[in-house]
Design a protein around this motif. Sequence first.
Motif, PDB file in Angstrom:
ATOM      1  N   VAL A   1       0.831  -1.205   0.000  1.00 16.84           N
ATOM      2  CA  VAL A   1       0.000   0.000   0.000  1.00 16.84           C
ATOM      3  C   VAL A   1       0.865   1.253   0.000  1.00 16.84           C
ATOM      4  O   VAL A   1       0.524   2.249  -0.631  1.00 16.84           O
ATOM      5  CB  VAL A   1      -0.953  -0.010   1.210  1.00 16.84           C
ATOM      6  CG1 VAL A   1      -1.659   1.333   1.372  1.00 16.84           C
ATOM      7  CG2 VAL A   1      -1.978  -1.138   1.053  1.00 16.84           C
ATOM      8  N   ARG A   2       1.994   1.181   0.655  1.00 15.92           N
ATOM      9  CA  ARG A   2       2.952   2.290   0.668  1.00 15.92           C
ATOM     10  C   ARG A   2       4.339   1.763   0.295  1.00 15.92           C
ATOM     11  O   ARG A   2       4.684   0.623   0.613  1.00 15.92           O
ATOM     12  CB  ARG A   2       3.011   2.967   2.037  1.00 15.92           C
ATOM     13  CG  ARG A   2       1.700   3.652   2.450  1.00 15.92           C
ATOM     14  CD  ARG A   2       1.851   4.370   3.777  1.00 15.92           C
ATOM     15  NE  ARG A   2       0.611   4.969   4.238  1.00 15.92           N
ATOM     16  CZ  ARG A   2       0.198   6.185   3.908  1.00 15.92           C
ATOM     17  NH1 ARG A   2       0.958   6.936   3.122  1.00 15.92           N
ATOM     18  NH2 ARG A   2      -0.946   6.668   4.365  1.00 15.92           N
ATOM     19  N   SER A   3       5.126   2.610  -0.346  1.00 21.70           N
ATOM     20  CA  SER A   3       6.497   2.229  -0.661  1.00 21.70           C
ATOM     21  C   SER A   3       7.342   2.247   0.608  1.00 21.70           C
ATOM     22  O   SER A   3       6.961   2.839   1.623  1.00 21.70           O
ATOM     23  CB  SER A   3       7.085   3.184  -1.700  1.00 21.70           C
ATOM     24  OG  SER A   3       7.096   4.521  -1.210  1.00 21.70           O
ATOM     25  N   VAL A   4       8.496   1.586   0.548  1.00 20.12           N
ATOM     26  CA  VAL A   4       9.403   1.547   1.695  1.00 20.12           C
ATOM     27  C   VAL A   4      10.774   2.020   1.250  1.00 20.12           C
ATOM     28  O   VAL A   4      11.147   1.911   0.079  1.00 20.12           O
ATOM     29  CB  VAL A   4       9.502   0.126   2.286  1.00 20.12           C
ATOM     30  CG1 VAL A   4       8.142  -0.339   2.773  1.00 20.12           C
ATOM     31  CG2 VAL A   4      10.060  -0.862   1.265  1.00 20.12           C
ATOM     32  N   GLU A   5      11.553   2.558   2.177  1.00 25.20           N
ATOM     33  CA  GLU A   5      12.915   2.960   1.860  1.00 25.20           C
ATOM     34  C   GLU A   5      13.756   1.720   1.593  1.00 25.20           C
ATOM     35  O   GLU A   5      13.617   0.695   2.260  1.00 25.20           O
ATOM     36  CB  GLU A   5      13.520   3.753   3.023  1.00 25.20           C
ATOM     37  CG  GLU A   5      12.733   4.992   3.414  1.00 25.20           C
ATOM     38  CD  GLU A   5      12.612   5.997   2.285  1.00 25.20           C
ATOM     39  OE1 GLU A   5      13.493   6.025   1.409  1.00 25.20           O
ATOM     40  OE2 GLU A   5      11.623   6.745   2.273  1.00 25.20           O
ATOM     41  N   ALA A   6      14.619   1.807   0.620  1.00 25.09           N
ATOM     42  CA  ALA A   6      15.440   0.656   0.275  1.00 25.09           C
ATOM     43  C   ALA A   6      16.313   0.218   1.445  1.00 25.09           C
ATOM     44  O   ALA A   6      16.646  -0.963   1.565  1.00 25.09           O
ATOM     45  CB  ALA A   6      16.301   0.972  -0.947  1.00 25.09           C
ATOM     46  N   ASP A   7      16.699   1.139   2.319  1.00 24.62           N
ATOM     47  CA  ASP A   7      17.516   0.773   3.475  1.00 24.62           C
ATOM     48  C   ASP A   7      16.812  -0.243   4.363  1.00 24.62           C
ATOM     49  O   ASP A   7      17.465  -1.014   5.077  1.00 24.62           O
ATOM     50  CB  ASP A   7      17.843   2.018   4.306  1.00 24.62           C
ATOM     51  CG  ASP A   7      19.076   2.741   3.791  1.00 24.62           C
ATOM     52  OD1 ASP A   7      19.808   2.155   2.982  1.00 24.62           O
ATOM     53  OD2 ASP A   7      19.287   3.906   4.180  1.00 24.62           O
ATOM     54  N   ALA A   8      15.466  -0.257   4.329  1.00 22.46           N
ATOM     55  CA  ALA A   8      14.718  -1.193   5.160  1.00 22.46           C
ATOM     56  C   ALA A   8      14.907  -2.630   4.699  1.00 22.46           C
ATOM     57  O   ALA A   8      14.556  -3.564   5.423  1.00 22.46           O
ATOM     58  CB  ALA A   8      13.234  -0.838   5.140  1.00 22.46           C
ATOM     59  N   LEU A   9      15.463  -2.822   3.506  1.00 21.72           N
ATOM     60  CA  LEU A   9      15.651  -4.164   2.967  1.00 21.72           C
ATOM     61  C   LEU A   9      16.996  -4.766   3.347  1.00 21.72           C
ATOM     62  O   LEU A   9      17.288  -5.900   2.995  1.00 21.72           O
ATOM     63  CB  LEU A   9      15.509  -4.136   1.442  1.00 21.72           C
ATOM     64  CG  LEU A   9      14.177  -3.577   0.947  1.00 21.72           C
ATOM     65  CD1 LEU A   9      14.173  -3.483  -0.563  1.00 21.72           C
ATOM     66  CD2 LEU A   9      13.027  -4.433   1.432  1.00 21.72           C
ATOM     67  N   LEU A  10      17.837  -3.999   4.056  1.00 19.63           N
ATOM     68  CA  LEU A  10      19.104  -4.548   4.532  1.00 19.63           C
ATOM     69  C   LEU A  10      18.847  -5.672   5.532  1.00 19.63           C
ATOM     70  O   LEU A  10      17.893  -5.609   6.310  1.00 19.63           O
ATOM     71  CB  LEU A  10      19.922  -3.462   5.231  1.00 19.63           C
ATOM     72  CG  LEU A  10      20.776  -2.542   4.363  1.00 19.63           C
ATOM     73  CD1 LEU A  10      21.314  -1.404   5.216  1.00 19.63           C
ATOM     74  CD2 LEU A  10      21.921  -3.326   3.745  1.00 19.63           C
TER      75      LEU A  10
ATOM     76  N   GLY B   1      24.256  -1.815  -7.327  1.00 15.97           N
ATOM     77  CA  GLY B   1      23.297  -1.219  -6.413  1.00 15.97           C
ATOM     78  C   GLY B   1      21.899  -1.747  -6.626  1.00 15.97           C
ATOM     79  O   GLY B   1      21.182  -2.075  -5.667  1.00 15.97           O
ATOM     80  N   HIS B   2      21.478  -1.845  -7.862  1.00 14.09           N
ATOM     81  CA  HIS B   2      20.141  -2.367  -8.144  1.00 14.09           C
ATOM     82  C   HIS B   2      20.047  -3.838  -7.768  1.00 14.09           C
ATOM     83  O   HIS B   2      19.031  -4.291  -7.231  1.00 14.09           O
ATOM     84  CB  HIS B   2      19.812  -2.155  -9.626  1.00 14.09           C
ATOM     85  CG  HIS B   2      18.379  -2.372  -9.959  1.00 14.09           C
ATOM     86  ND1 HIS B   2      17.900  -3.550 -10.465  1.00 14.09           N
ATOM     87  CD2 HIS B   2      17.293  -1.546  -9.843  1.00 14.09           C
ATOM     88  CE1 HIS B   2      16.598  -3.455 -10.658  1.00 14.09           C
ATOM     89  NE2 HIS B   2      16.208  -2.258 -10.293  1.00 14.09           N
ATOM     90  N   ALA B   3      21.110  -4.600  -8.015  1.00 14.73           N
ATOM     91  CA  ALA B   3      21.124  -6.016  -7.637  1.00 14.73           C
ATOM     92  C   ALA B   3      21.018  -6.166  -6.121  1.00 14.73           C
ATOM     93  O   ALA B   3      20.352  -7.087  -5.616  1.00 14.73           O
ATOM     94  CB  ALA B   3      22.391  -6.688  -8.154  1.00 14.73           C
ATOM     95  N   TRP B   4      21.664  -5.262  -5.388  1.00 16.15           N
ATOM     96  CA  TRP B   4      21.576  -5.278  -3.922  1.00 16.15           C
ATOM     97  C   TRP B   4      20.141  -5.054  -3.477  1.00 16.15           C
ATOM     98  O   TRP B   4      19.616  -5.754  -2.596  1.00 16.15           O
ATOM     99  CB  TRP B   4      22.485  -4.178  -3.373  1.00 16.15           C
ATOM    100  CG  TRP B   4      22.282  -3.833  -1.940  1.00 16.15           C
ATOM    101  CD1 TRP B   4      22.741  -4.502  -0.845  1.00 16.15           C
ATOM    102  CD2 TRP B   4      21.563  -2.696  -1.432  1.00 16.15           C
ATOM    103  NE1 TRP B   4      22.360  -3.849   0.306  1.00 16.15           N
ATOM    104  CE2 TRP B   4      21.637  -2.742  -0.027  1.00 16.15           C
ATOM    105  CE3 TRP B   4      20.874  -1.641  -2.037  1.00 16.15           C
ATOM    106  CZ2 TRP B   4      21.034  -1.782   0.783  1.00 16.15           C
ATOM    107  CZ3 TRP B   4      20.280  -0.676  -1.237  1.00 16.15           C
ATOM    108  CH2 TRP B   4      20.359  -0.756   0.163  1.00 16.15           C
ATOM    109  N   LEU B   5      19.455  -4.128  -4.118  1.00 16.79           N
ATOM    110  CA  LEU B   5      18.066  -3.849  -3.790  1.00 16.79           C
ATOM    111  C   LEU B   5      17.183  -5.048  -4.104  1.00 16.79           C
ATOM    112  O   LEU B   5      16.335  -5.446  -3.301  1.00 16.79           O
ATOM    113  CB  LEU B   5      17.587  -2.623  -4.573  1.00 16.79           C
ATOM    114  CG  LEU B   5      16.121  -2.230  -4.418  1.00 16.79           C
ATOM    115  CD1 LEU B   5      15.833  -1.833  -2.984  1.00 16.79           C
ATOM    116  CD2 LEU B   5      15.778  -1.096  -5.368  1.00 16.79           C
TER     117      LEU B   5
END
Length: 285
Positions: free
Chosen positions: A122-131, A155-159
């Motif tokens: 429903v809402r996007s999340v900061e990419a840092d939250a995926l660490l 960087g994109h692969a990390w995400l």
Amino acid sequence: MSHADLTLSAWSSLSDDAAARTAAAIARSTGTRLTSVGPHAYAGRSGRVAFFDRDGASFALVPGGTAQLGHDPDRFVPDARLRADFAQASTEWALTEPLDRFLAEVTSPPRRVSLPARLVAVRSVEADALLPADDDDDDDSEGEDGPEDGDEDDGHAWLMGGLDRLGLRPPTPDEWEYACGAGATTLFRWGDGYPEGLPYGTVPLIQEPNLFGLFIGDDPYRAEFTADPAVLCGGDGGAALCGGYGSFLSWIVLATAYRERELAETVHDGGLIGETPVRPVAPIP
């Protein structure tokens, strides 16, 4: 039939009881918890939404099927205000003219696509939250496990890897665009014009959930990653709004099919991957 084949027309035509049963079956197949199913309206259109909880995050059902995407200049009729704002912006910033040619340059082309049904955050999340949790508090972890500045592919692969660890994925550009427009073929998800003022602060049209129940394309600063490292959707990183470029250039970045050609390069080169949001997708088996 797999629920991944559920189309918008089929979902809309279900009775309330059948919709509740379908949503419950989707919850079971995706390992989520169904929280609600019911009617929803946005910008003069009515539909049905279903919401799911996944580890405390809210997801909405986005039915699939064949959809028309992109900006079609042959059917677009700008109102007087938009034309006037464009004329002023063109004079001040030497934009490509006429208006239809400019819009063709900054939006994706008209096309028909076929998409699966899926659950979308429903809402996007900061990419840092995926660490990973053990990296979150390590100031030096990004150099080892995160993206290197200026390395777009890594960087994109990390995400993508961060989402994959959670059993999720990013939307494709087509999926993002469809989730935002929710079947609308107008320039914006609410129509072809925009309100007075700038897309900042209390603006009901952009702050209300769209027809699928998503808060999406609601902040020009929050352009979102997609599965394509070269395509971010939903804004321009705030460049036009912060730069004082006026109403037209500030609003147009929230057009459903808007594509900022240089934004992805700026984000990657500036090492801003962790600070840029992404909208997780939970596939429906």
